[in-house]
Design an enzyme around this catalytic site. Structure first.
Site, PDB file in Angstrom:
ATOM      1  N   ALA A 134      -0.697   3.563   3.958  1.00  0.00           N
ATOM      2  CA  ALA A 134      -1.922   4.236   4.406  1.00  0.00           C
ATOM      3  C   ALA A 134      -2.573   4.989   3.248  1.00  0.00           C
ATOM      4  O   ALA A 134      -3.796   5.161   3.214  1.00  0.00           O
ATOM      5  CB  ALA A 134      -1.593   5.199   5.546  1.00  0.00           C
ATOM      6  N   TYR A 179      -3.575   4.121   0.179  1.00  0.00           N
ATOM      7  CA  TYR A 179      -3.770   2.765  -0.363  1.00  0.00           C
ATOM      8  C   TYR A 179      -3.140   2.496  -1.720  1.00  0.00           C
ATOM      9  O   TYR A 179      -2.567   1.448  -1.947  1.00  0.00           O
ATOM     10  CB  TYR A 179      -5.268   2.445  -0.466  1.00  0.00           C
ATOM     11  N   ASN A 200       4.559  -8.131  -0.373  1.00  0.00           N
ATOM     12  CA  ASN A 200       3.757  -6.938  -0.620  1.00  0.00           C
ATOM     13  C   ASN A 200       3.975  -5.932   0.514  1.00  0.00           C
ATOM     14  O   ASN A 200       4.121  -6.310   1.683  1.00  0.00           O
ATOM     15  CB  ASN A 200       2.275  -7.255  -0.851  1.00  0.00           C
ATOM     16  N   VAL A 201       4.020  -4.661   0.122  1.00  0.00           N
ATOM     17  CA  VAL A 201       4.234  -3.575   1.083  1.00  0.00           C
ATOM     18  C   VAL A 201       3.137  -2.541   0.853  1.00  0.00           C
ATOM     19  O   VAL A 201       3.135  -1.856  -0.180  1.00  0.00           O
ATOM     20  CB  VAL A 201       5.633  -2.934   0.902  1.00  0.00           C
ATOM     21  N   GLU A 202       2.197  -2.485   1.787  1.00  0.00           N
ATOM     22  CA  GLU A 202       1.056  -1.578   1.628  1.00  0.00           C
ATOM     23  C   GLU A 202       1.341  -0.225   2.265  1.00  0.00           C
ATOM     24  O   GLU A 202       2.392  -0.012   2.875  1.00  0.00           O
ATOM     25  CB  GLU A 202      -0.195  -2.253   2.220  1.00  0.00           C
ATOM     26  N   CYS A 251       3.098  -4.729  -4.888  1.00  0.00           N
ATOM     27  CA  CYS A 251       2.954  -6.189  -4.844  1.00  0.00           C
ATOM     28  C   CYS A 251       4.304  -6.879  -4.602  1.00  0.00           C
ATOM     29  O   CYS A 251       5.369  -6.331  -4.905  1.00  0.00           O
ATOM     30  CB  CYS A 251       2.389  -6.701  -6.163  1.00  0.00           C
ATOM     31  N   GLU A 263       5.611  -9.482  -6.162  1.00  0.00           N
ATOM     32  CA  GLU A 263       6.346  -9.801  -7.397  1.00  0.00           C
ATOM     33  C   GLU A 263       7.125  -8.579  -7.883  1.00  0.00           C
ATOM     34  O   GLU A 263       8.282  -8.670  -8.289  1.00  0.00           O
ATOM     35  CB  GLU A 263       5.378 -10.230  -8.507  1.00  0.00           C
TER      36      GLU A 263
HETATM   37  N1  THU Z   1      -0.833  -8.713  -4.108  1.00  0.00           N
HETATM   38  C1  THU Z   1       0.438  -9.082  -4.432  1.00  0.00           C
HETATM   39  O1  THU Z   1       1.392  -8.754  -3.740  1.00  0.00           O
HETATM   40  N2  THU Z   1       0.612  -9.829  -5.541  1.00  0.00           N
HETATM   41  C2  THU Z   1      -0.387 -10.276  -6.335  1.00  0.00           C
HETATM   42  O2  THU Z   1      -0.128 -10.882  -7.354  1.00  0.00           O
HETATM   43  C3  THU Z   1      -1.781 -10.064  -5.940  1.00  0.00           C
HETATM   44  C4  THU Z   1      -1.988  -9.021  -4.902  1.00  0.00           C
HETATM   45  C5  THU Z   1      -1.026  -7.908  -2.903  1.00  0.00           C
HETATM   46  C6  THU Z   1      -1.368  -6.487  -3.166  1.00  0.00           C
HETATM   47  C7  THU Z   1      -2.069  -6.110  -1.882  1.00  0.00           C
HETATM   48  O3  THU Z   1      -1.080  -5.737  -0.927  1.00  0.00           O
HETATM   49  C8  THU Z   1      -2.718  -7.394  -1.433  1.00  0.00           C
HETATM   50  O4  THU Z   1      -2.075  -8.426  -2.141  1.00  0.00           O
HETATM   51  C9  THU Z   1      -4.205  -7.440  -1.678  1.00  0.00           C
HETATM   52  O5  THU Z   1      -4.492  -7.144  -2.985  1.00  0.00           O
END
Ligand code: THU
Length: 164
Positions: free
Chosen positions: A68, A70, A64-66, A75, A77
């Site tokens: 700022a 949001y 996962n790459v978040e 995700c 996957e």
């Molecule tokens: N996240 C994923 O990468 N995959 C999922 O199936 C569930 C949620 C990540 C998104 C976000 O960066 C963090 O988990 C919290 O939701």
């Protein structure tokens, strides 16, 4: 005395460190755990990793790459699938997903289920825990009665021209 010491051979040690286990489900899960290490999640502190197995045995990983801003976060996957598709792969056998949740198997979000479904319903999804245990499911089971690319081609009451 009292401390359990696990002694492993050099090969086994290298395997554990490099996460290069034998082929198979355990191997795919190990790769998803390795991908999790790269998670960029300063806002949620929730690390996720994914390892996607293509038809020819190639594995694409993602984390996962978040952001700022949001809502721009991506995700694990979806990142793995986008990496594969952008390298010419569209035929997948399985995806393994890893998180740090100890007491439950990580379950993909709805958006990721739909993203997987784009590339078929009959492929495997492995939901894992940090100890390597897993639940095997499929895209169809995770997203029943789904909408997919085939639906766009089905008979409609109206055929509109140019989107008007
Ligand atoms: N996240 C994923 O990468 N995959 C999922 O199936 C569930 C949620 C990540 C998104 C976000 O960066 C963090 O988990 C919290 O939701």
């Amino acid at each position: 005395m009292g401390d359990l010491q696990i002694i492993v051979g050099e090969d086994e040690e290298a395997r554990i460190l490099s996460c290069a286990p034998p082929d198979g489900i355990k191997g795919l899960i190990c790769k998803s755990q390795e991908a999790k290490e790269f998670a960029y999640c300063p806002y949620s502190n929730f690390r996720v990793g994914a390892a996607l197995l293509a038809h020819d045995g190639t594995v694409f990983t993602g984390c996962n790459v978040e952001n700022a801003c949001y809502n721009l976060g991506v995700c694990a996957e979806r990142n793995a699938i986008a990496k594969a598709v952008s390298e010419g792969y569209r035929n997948f056998k399985a995806i393994a997903i890893a998180s740090d949740l100890n007491e439950q198997f990580i379950s993909p979000c709805g958006g990721c289920r739909q993203f997987m479904r784009e590339f078929g319903t009959h492929w495997d999804v492995y939901l894992s825990k940090p100890d390597g245990s897993y639940v095997e499911t499929t895209v169809a089971q995770l997203l029943p009665v789904s909408f997919g690319p085939e639906d766009l081609k089905k008979k409609k009451v109206f055929t509109i021209q140019n989107g008007f």
